[in-house]
Design an enzyme around this catalytic site. Structure first.
Site, PDB file in Angstrom:
ATOM      1  N   SER A  46     -37.283 -24.999 -29.832  1.00  0.00           N
ATOM      2  CA  SER A  46     -38.652 -25.295 -29.389  1.00  0.00           C
ATOM      3  C   SER A  46     -39.267 -26.281 -30.364  1.00  0.00           C
ATOM      4  O   SER A  46     -38.862 -26.360 -31.528  1.00  0.00           O
ATOM      5  CB  SER A  46     -39.483 -24.004 -29.370  1.00  0.00           C
ATOM      6  OG  SER A  46     -40.855 -24.270 -29.194  1.00  0.00           O
ATOM      7  N   TYR A  99     -43.079 -16.515 -33.546  1.00  0.00           N
ATOM      8  CA  TYR A  99     -42.317 -17.331 -32.608  1.00  0.00           C
ATOM      9  C   TYR A  99     -41.785 -18.581 -33.320  1.00  0.00           C
ATOM     10  O   TYR A  99     -40.612 -18.942 -33.150  1.00  0.00           O
ATOM     11  CB  TYR A  99     -43.199 -17.728 -31.422  1.00  0.00           C
ATOM     12  CG  TYR A  99     -42.480 -18.545 -30.383  1.00  0.00           C
ATOM     13  CD1 TYR A  99     -41.554 -17.955 -29.527  1.00  0.00           C
ATOM     14  CD2 TYR A  99     -42.711 -19.915 -30.247  1.00  0.00           C
ATOM     15  CE1 TYR A  99     -40.879 -18.692 -28.573  1.00  0.00           C
ATOM     16  CE2 TYR A  99     -42.044 -20.666 -29.298  1.00  0.00           C
ATOM     17  CZ  TYR A  99     -41.130 -20.049 -28.464  1.00  0.00           C
ATOM     18  OH  TYR A  99     -40.462 -20.800 -27.517  1.00  0.00           O
TER      19      TYR A  99
END
Length: 262
Positions: free
Chosen positions: A150, A163
């Site tokens: 990501s 995250y």
């Protein structure tokens, strides 16, 4: 796939692909593109019902080239079982796509331990355990791994520390494993998407106090290309990295984020 009027052969016909998180989002989009390239695809997910729905949504492709395996990537035995099932069904394993992931945001002090563990165990341990289970089979076929990282693994995001930590781990795991497996002719790369219009993103938008259109416009406003991405755009990059067209690429992490990290 055609480009400039000529056909690009990605050499994926007859290849066996295992995709975790394959019933939705980027994983499902990748499954569709691999099937379109005449590969055989094993989808891995936790819910039988979602697996059946995913197979139904791929009905334009021959059913004998796809199957679903119910498994949890956080469980090592499940990972071994999924790899074995893919090999038994399609004669081996050429490509692993680690797409299973959980997104959650919020202040660290507000996050319960169960949520912290779910993020790390799925995003990090799930990627590691499934890769570990697949390595011996991939070595036999000089295969490849593509991990879904990501943009949040490349820089910090507000109220997404856990995250970010999980995807940062995927980035460095990708680079280190690529070095580990290079002598065995197994390539390992990752894609690092920004916001992509998937079911997960729709949940984020629906949680906003703004209307869907306003929330989407606000999300897109930080991107130099003035929009968020499409799952197919990420899937196209995954297919390229898994193909013979990318034969000299390993240990790389490709941002696909409309210029966000530039």
């Amino acid at each position: 796939m055609t480009m400039g009027g000529s056909f690009l052969d990605f050499g994926l016909g007859g290849k066996s692909v295992l995709i975790s998180g394959g019933t939705s989002g980027i994983g499902f989009a990748a499954a569709r593109e691999f099937l379109a390239e005449h590969a055989s695809v094993t989808l891995l997910g936790r819910q039988e019902s979602r697996g059946a729905q995913a197979i139904d949504r791929l009905a334009e492709f021959p059913k004998q080239r796809m199957r679903f395996i119910a498994a949890d990537v956080r469980n090592e035995e499940d990972c071994r079982r999924a790899v074995k099932a893919a090999c038994d069904c399609f004669g081996g394993l050429d490509i692993l796509i680690n797409s299973a992931g959980i997104y959650a945001e919020g202040a660290l002090t507000d996050m319960k331990e169960a949520k912290l563990r779910a993020i790390l165990e799925t995003n990090v341990m799930g990627t590691i355990l499934l890769s570990k289970a697949a390595i011996h089979e991939l070595i036999k076929r000089k295969g490849t791994i593509v991990n879904i990282a990501s943009d949040a693994g490349l820089h910090g995001n507000y109220f997404a520390s856990v995250y970010c930590a999980s995807k940062g781990a995927v980035v460095l795991f990708t680079r280190a494993l690529a070095l580990e497996l290079a002598a065995k002719k197994v390539r390992v790369n990752a894609v690092a998407p920004g916001d992509i219009l998937t079911e997960m993103t729709e949940e984020q938008l629906s949680a906003s106090s703004l209307s869907h259109e306003e929330a989407l416009r606000e999300m897109a406003s930080v991107y130099p290309l003035s929009r968020i991405g499409k799952a197919k755009e990420v899937a196209d990059l995954i297919v390229f990295l898994a193909s013979s067209r990318a034969a000299f690429i390993t240990g790389s992490v490709y941002a696909i984020d409309g210029g966000l990290t530039a």
